[in-house]
Design a protein around this motif. Structure first.
Motif, PDB file in Angstrom:
ATOM      1  N   THR A 188      15.439  -9.985   8.015  1.00  0.00           N
ATOM      2  CA  THR A 188      14.348  -9.029   7.851  1.00  0.00           C
ATOM      3  C   THR A 188      14.152  -8.698   6.383  1.00  0.00           C
ATOM      4  O   THR A 188      15.099  -8.334   5.687  1.00  0.00           O
ATOM      5  CB  THR A 188      14.652  -7.732   8.628  1.00  0.00           C
ATOM      6  N   MET A 189      12.905  -8.855   5.926  1.00  0.00           N
ATOM      7  CA  MET A 189      12.597  -8.527   4.530  1.00  0.00           C
ATOM      8  C   MET A 189      12.513  -7.012   4.358  1.00  0.00           C
ATOM      9  O   MET A 189      12.042  -6.296   5.243  1.00  0.00           O
ATOM     10  CB  MET A 189      11.258  -9.160   4.138  1.00  0.00           C
ATOM     11  N   PRO A 190      12.990  -6.495   3.232  1.00  0.00           N
ATOM     12  CA  PRO A 190      12.898  -5.042   3.008  1.00  0.00           C
ATOM     13  C   PRO A 190      11.443  -4.604   2.902  1.00  0.00           C
ATOM     14  O   PRO A 190      10.593  -5.333   2.404  1.00  0.00           O
ATOM     15  CB  PRO A 190      13.647  -4.851   1.681  1.00  0.00           C
ATOM     16  N   ALA A 191      11.188  -3.427   3.394  1.00  0.00           N
ATOM     17  CA  ALA A 191       9.822  -2.909   3.372  1.00  0.00           C
ATOM     18  C   ALA A 191       9.399  -2.628   1.938  1.00  0.00           C
ATOM     19  O   ALA A 191      10.163  -2.092   1.134  1.00  0.00           O
ATOM     20  CB  ALA A 191       9.746  -1.629   4.193  1.00  0.00           C
ATOM     21  N   THR A 192       8.191  -3.002   1.609  1.00  0.00           N
ATOM     22  CA  THR A 192       7.663  -2.747   0.275  1.00  0.00           C
ATOM     23  C   THR A 192       7.083  -1.343   0.217  1.00  0.00           C
ATOM     24  O   THR A 192       6.884  -0.680   1.244  1.00  0.00           O
ATOM     25  CB  THR A 192       6.562  -3.760  -0.062  1.00  0.00           C
ATOM     26  N   ALA A 193       6.779  -0.897  -1.014  1.00  0.00           N
ATOM     27  CA  ALA A 193       6.144   0.410  -1.172  1.00  0.00           C
ATOM     28  C   ALA A 193       4.814   0.462  -0.442  1.00  0.00           C
ATOM     29  O   ALA A 193       4.445   1.492   0.144  1.00  0.00           O
ATOM     30  CB  ALA A 193       5.954   0.718  -2.662  1.00  0.00           C
ATOM     31  N   SER A 244       2.617   2.852   6.517  1.00  0.00           N
ATOM     32  CA  SER A 244       3.297   3.451   7.664  1.00  0.00           C
ATOM     33  C   SER A 244       3.228   4.972   7.615  1.00  0.00           C
ATOM     34  O   SER A 244       2.951   5.637   8.629  1.00  0.00           O
ATOM     35  CB  SER A 244       4.760   2.994   7.684  1.00  0.00           C
ATOM     36  N   ALA A 245       3.449   5.535   6.426  1.00  0.00           N
ATOM     37  CA  ALA A 245       3.372   6.990   6.291  1.00  0.00           C
ATOM     38  C   ALA A 245       1.971   7.501   6.599  1.00  0.00           C
ATOM     39  O   ALA A 245       1.802   8.556   7.220  1.00  0.00           O
ATOM     40  CB  ALA A 245       3.782   7.404   4.874  1.00  0.00           C
ATOM     41  N   PHE A 246       0.972   6.742   6.201  1.00  0.00           N
ATOM     42  CA  PHE A 246      -0.409   7.138   6.496  1.00  0.00           C
ATOM     43  C   PHE A 246      -0.647   7.180   8.000  1.00  0.00           C
ATOM     44  O   PHE A 246      -1.220   8.143   8.526  1.00  0.00           O
ATOM     45  CB  PHE A 246      -1.388   6.162   5.839  1.00  0.00           C
ATOM     46  N   SER A 247      -0.182   6.173   8.697  1.00  0.00           N
ATOM     47  CA  SER A 247      -0.393   6.124  10.147  1.00  0.00           C
ATOM     48  C   SER A 247       0.362   7.230  10.868  1.00  0.00           C
ATOM     49  O   SER A 247      -0.023   7.644  11.962  1.00  0.00           O
ATOM     50  CB  SER A 247       0.038   4.762  10.700  1.00  0.00           C
ATOM     51  N   GLU A 248       1.424   7.744  10.235  1.00  0.00           N
ATOM     52  CA  GLU A 248       2.221   8.824  10.824  1.00  0.00           C
ATOM     53  C   GLU A 248       1.818  10.199  10.292  1.00  0.00           C
ATOM     54  O   GLU A 248       2.502  11.192  10.538  1.00  0.00           O
ATOM     55  CB  GLU A 248       3.710   8.572  10.537  1.00  0.00           C
ATOM     56  N   ASP A 301       2.693   8.974  -2.428  1.00  0.00           N
ATOM     57  CA  ASP A 301       3.759   8.543  -3.341  1.00  0.00           C
ATOM     58  C   ASP A 301       3.980   7.030  -3.251  1.00  0.00           C
ATOM     59  O   ASP A 301       4.064   6.340  -4.281  1.00  0.00           O
ATOM     60  CB  ASP A 301       5.062   9.278  -3.021  1.00  0.00           C
ATOM     61  N   CYS A 302       4.081   6.529  -2.035  1.00  0.00           N
ATOM     62  CA  CYS A 302       4.372   5.098  -1.851  1.00  0.00           C
ATOM     63  C   CYS A 302       3.205   4.223  -2.296  1.00  0.00           C
ATOM     64  O   CYS A 302       3.398   3.197  -2.962  1.00  0.00           O
ATOM     65  CB  CYS A 302       4.708   4.814  -0.384  1.00  0.00           C
ATOM     66  N   LEU A 303       2.005   4.612  -1.943  1.00  0.00           N
ATOM     67  CA  LEU A 303       0.844   3.799  -2.314  1.00  0.00           C
ATOM     68  C   LEU A 303       0.609   3.835  -3.815  1.00  0.00           C
ATOM     69  O   LEU A 303       0.203   2.830  -4.415  1.00  0.00           O
ATOM     70  CB  LEU A 303      -0.392   4.288  -1.553  1.00  0.00           C
ATOM     71  N   ALA A 304       0.848   4.987  -4.446  1.00  0.00           N
ATOM     72  CA  ALA A 304       0.718   5.064  -5.907  1.00  0.00           C
ATOM     73  C   ALA A 304       1.760   4.178  -6.580  1.00  0.00           C
ATOM     74  O   ALA A 304       1.479   3.519  -7.597  1.00  0.00           O
ATOM     75  CB  ALA A 304       0.867   6.512  -6.373  1.00  0.00           C
ATOM     76  N   ALA A 325       3.102   1.464  -5.214  1.00  0.00           N
ATOM     77  CA  ALA A 325       2.643   0.089  -4.997  1.00  0.00           C
ATOM     78  C   ALA A 325       1.545  -0.282  -5.979  1.00  0.00           C
ATOM     79  O   ALA A 325       1.481  -1.411  -6.475  1.00  0.00           O
ATOM     80  CB  ALA A 325       2.140  -0.060  -3.559  1.00  0.00           C
ATOM     81  N   ASP A 326       0.690   0.685  -6.294  1.00  0.00           N
ATOM     82  CA  ASP A 326      -0.392   0.435  -7.243  1.00  0.00           C
ATOM     83  C   ASP A 326       0.162   0.143  -8.631  1.00  0.00           C
ATOM     84  O   ASP A 326      -0.279  -0.777  -9.326  1.00  0.00           O
ATOM     85  CB  ASP A 326      -1.318   1.657  -7.277  1.00  0.00           C
ATOM     86  N   SER A 327       1.183   0.905  -9.043  1.00  0.00           N
ATOM     87  CA  SER A 327       1.757   0.704 -10.377  1.00  0.00           C
ATOM     88  C   SER A 327       2.583  -0.571 -10.457  1.00  0.00           C
ATOM     89  O   SER A 327       2.690  -1.186 -11.522  1.00  0.00           O
ATOM     90  CB  SER A 327       2.622   1.909 -10.763  1.00  0.00           C
ATOM     91  N   GLU A 328       3.145  -0.998  -9.319  1.00  0.00           N
ATOM     92  CA  GLU A 328       4.016  -2.179  -9.321  1.00  0.00           C
ATOM     93  C   GLU A 328       3.230  -3.473  -9.270  1.00  0.00           C
ATOM     94  O   GLU A 328       3.617  -4.457  -9.884  1.00  0.00           O
ATOM     95  CB  GLU A 328       4.981  -2.112  -8.136  1.00  0.00           C
ATOM     96  N   GLY A 329       2.150  -3.500  -8.528  1.00  0.00           N
ATOM     97  CA  GLY A 329       1.438  -4.782  -8.425  1.00  0.00           C
ATOM     98  C   GLY A 329      -0.024  -4.655  -8.082  1.00  0.00           C
ATOM     99  O   GLY A 329      -0.699  -5.653  -7.847  1.00  0.00           O
ATOM    100  N   GLY A 330      -0.529  -3.448  -8.025  1.00  0.00           N
ATOM    101  CA  GLY A 330      -1.941  -3.257  -7.712  1.00  0.00           C
ATOM    102  C   GLY A 330      -2.185  -3.170  -6.221  1.00  0.00           C
ATOM    103  O   GLY A 330      -1.329  -3.518  -5.394  1.00  0.00           O
ATOM    104  N   LEU A 331      -3.349  -2.700  -5.876  1.00  0.00           N
ATOM    105  CA  LEU A 331      -3.741  -2.526  -4.480  1.00  0.00           C
ATOM    106  C   LEU A 331      -5.026  -3.287  -4.198  1.00  0.00           C
ATOM    107  O   LEU A 331      -5.863  -3.474  -5.096  1.00  0.00           O
ATOM    108  CB  LEU A 331      -3.972  -1.041  -4.167  1.00  0.00           C
TER     109      LEU A 331
END
Length: 545
Positions: free
Chosen positions: A2-7, A13-17, A25-28, A30-36
């Motif tokens: 199983t691959m580790p979950a990315t930001a 997942s947090a959005f759906s919950e 926090d997670c999406l921001a 992800a944006d800084s790490e590789g863009g959205l």
């Protein structure tokens, strides 16, 4: 393996919950790490708006628009532009909203195929027509938006269009048809078929429309549903203030005035933090409690804050003017408002019109208002409609010299208010019944009605209404045999008016600590358990000015 979950995975997942802060926090990250991707930017924009971060939300949605343009996805770019029109209009930036409207229209004009964005762009015009006094045009525009939503299977647009249709029908004077449309759109919201921001818009607008249609049971049901919805999203700011202002209004109806003030203060805080639509209701409902308790200067200040939103604080401000013995000003306010009001808003204002016209001595105008209020009412009408109409009729019949008919109407109104668990309004009807009994030569029944009303007003802390009853019975403030000192009596009167220790200290130029000691001494000397009990004592012993 199983691959580790990315930001990005964690953010989605947090959005759906409904964990909005974690999602942002997670999406921001992800944006800084590789863009959205553009759709993920739309997602972040929604989360930022829900958390009250308006500037961030607008920035992310602007980036999503630009990314869609880069990809050649004109429909996606137009959709983002249309939402920017709505967002910027909501947060009070009409110039930027107008700019995005022009851009969206140019994009759509250059497309070979139609797009759902056309439907979203109809919403601002429809709202402008609705609030600008042209509900017929609004009805047509919302209908077109609804049709576009259905054609493109866009659930958000379909729901918003249907919401607008229901609201317009109520405004046009067809409440049953409008409420049926609103019930249907709420089914899609409660089933989770609509995304979060349109869902919040719909919840709050439906409750407002239920109030406009005088359907208190629906308003209570949907307010409870909105409270649960907000409770499942505890870090959400957007819509949470509106929820609290709706709660405040229901607390007022049911006599929980301290709870109403607490809810109004929360709504004011949320309005500052990112729910600007809550501001009017937050301040207006605070003004209502203060007016009913006789704190007229504080009520004036609250109504003024409500008025800063661009919407008039009526009918509360007119009733405040009447309490300030400025009845002619109250009459001018209401007559002006009535002259441009649609059918639903006329109905909302009419009970106050009856009160003010009677106070000003214009019996013809009061009768016309009572008749207009009663015209659409029948036994199958909503309880609040029947209660207001019967109460207004009783007031006018008394002024016309028909006490027997007035007594019948007053007691009919009392029964309905009692069934709605509305103690203040029910007590007002007992005052009307008492006045009718007095005219009919039945003083014992009159005293019974007045005493019951006085006790209810004392419980609520409704100082002006209690004083009115004392005037009817010929009682006068005494207090000569009170065990309290002159200063303690002064403090008790201010407590009975609903003032907190801080306000009492400011009024009497004392420290809060000194006021607290006076309050403690009052409760001890009178063997009372609470400030509420002290307020009741003050009314029963006529210890106020």
């Amino acid at each position: 393996m199983t691959m580790p979950a990315t930001a990005l995975d964690l953010g989605r997942s947090a959005f759906s919950e409904h964990r909005w802060s974690d999602a942002l926090d997670c999406l921001a990250r992800a944006d800084s790490e590789g863009g959205l991707t553009a759709p993920d930017m739309e997602l972040v924009a929604s989360v930022a708006m829900l958390l009250g971060h308006d500037a961030d939300g607008v920035e992310y949605l602007t980036r999503a628009h630009q990314e869609f343009l880069t990809l050649g996805d004109m429909a996606g770019a137009a959709r983002c532009a249309a939402w920017l029109v709505l967002y910027l209009m909501d947060i009070g930036e009409p110039a930027r909203s107008s700019g995005w409207m022009s851009r969206a229209q140019h994009l759509i004009a250059g497309m070979e195929e139609p797009t759902e964005a056309e439907g979203y762009l109809l919403i601002p015009a429809a709202l402008g027509a609705l609030y600008g006094g042209d509900p017929t045009a609004s009805d047509e525009l919302f209908g077109r938006a609804f049709e576009v939503g259905q054609r493109f299977h866009d659930r958000d647009l379909t729901a918003l269009g249907q919401l607008g249709l229901g609201t317009a029908r109520i405004t046009l004077g067809f409440p049953d048809e409008g409420l049926q449309l609103l019930d249907e759109v709420m089914l899609s919201v409660t089933a989770g078929e609509v995304s979060p921001i349109p869902s919040g818009i719909i919840y709050c607008a439906v409750i407002g429309s239920c109030r406009l249609a005088l359907d208190v049971h629906r308003a209570q049901e949907w307010t409870a549903a909105l409270e649960r919805w907000c409770g499942d999203r505890p870090d959400m700011v957007m819509f949470s203030g509106q929820c609290q202002s709706h709660r405040a209004e229901l607390f007022i109806l049911h006599g929980a005035w301290d709870d109403a003030l607490a809810a109004a203060r929360i709504a004011q805080d949320r309005s500052r933090r990112g729910d600007p639509e809550a501001a009017w209701g937050a301040w207006y409902q605070q003004g209502e409690v203060l007016r009913l308790r006789g704190s007229l200067e504080e009520a004036e200040a609250a109504y003024a804050k409500a008025g800063e939103t661009g919407f008039e604080p009526l009918p509360g401000l007119a009733l405040l003017r009447m309490a300030q013995h400025k009845t002619s000003q109250a009459q001018v306010l209401l007559r002006r408002a009535m002259s441009g009001a649609d059918p639903a808003n006329r109905c909302r204002l009419l009970p106050a019109v009856v009160q003010v016209e009677l106070a000003e001595g214009d019996l013809v105008a009061a009768r016309a208002a009572a008749d207009e209020l009663a015209a659409p009412v029948h036994e199958a009408s909503r309880p609040l409609e029947r209660a207001l109409a019967a109460q207004a009729e009783a007031s006018v019949l008394l002024a016309e010299g028909s006490p027997e008919a007035a007594l019948i109407s007053a007691r009919k109104a009392w029964r309905i208010w009692y069934s709605l668990e509305a103690p203040y309004d029910a007590a007002r009807c007992r005052v009307l019944a008492g006045r009718a009994c007095a005219v009919l030569g039945d003083p014992d029944s009159a005293i019974m009605e007045f005493e019951a009303a006085k006790g209810e007003f004392a419980e609520l802390g409704a100082l002006p209404a209690a004083a009115e009853v004392l005037g009817l019975t010929g009682e006068r403030p005494t207090g000569q045999d009170s065990p309290l000192t002159a200063r303690e009596l002064e403090v008790l009167r201010l407590v009975a008016e609903g003032n907190a220790n801080k306000a009492i200290a400011r009024s009497l130029y004392l420290s809060e600590k000194t006021v607290a000691r006076h309050v403690s001494n009052i409760l001890t000397k009178l063997t009372l358990p609470s400030r509420v009990a002290a307020t009741r004592y003050a009314f029963e012993h006529h210890l106020f000015n």
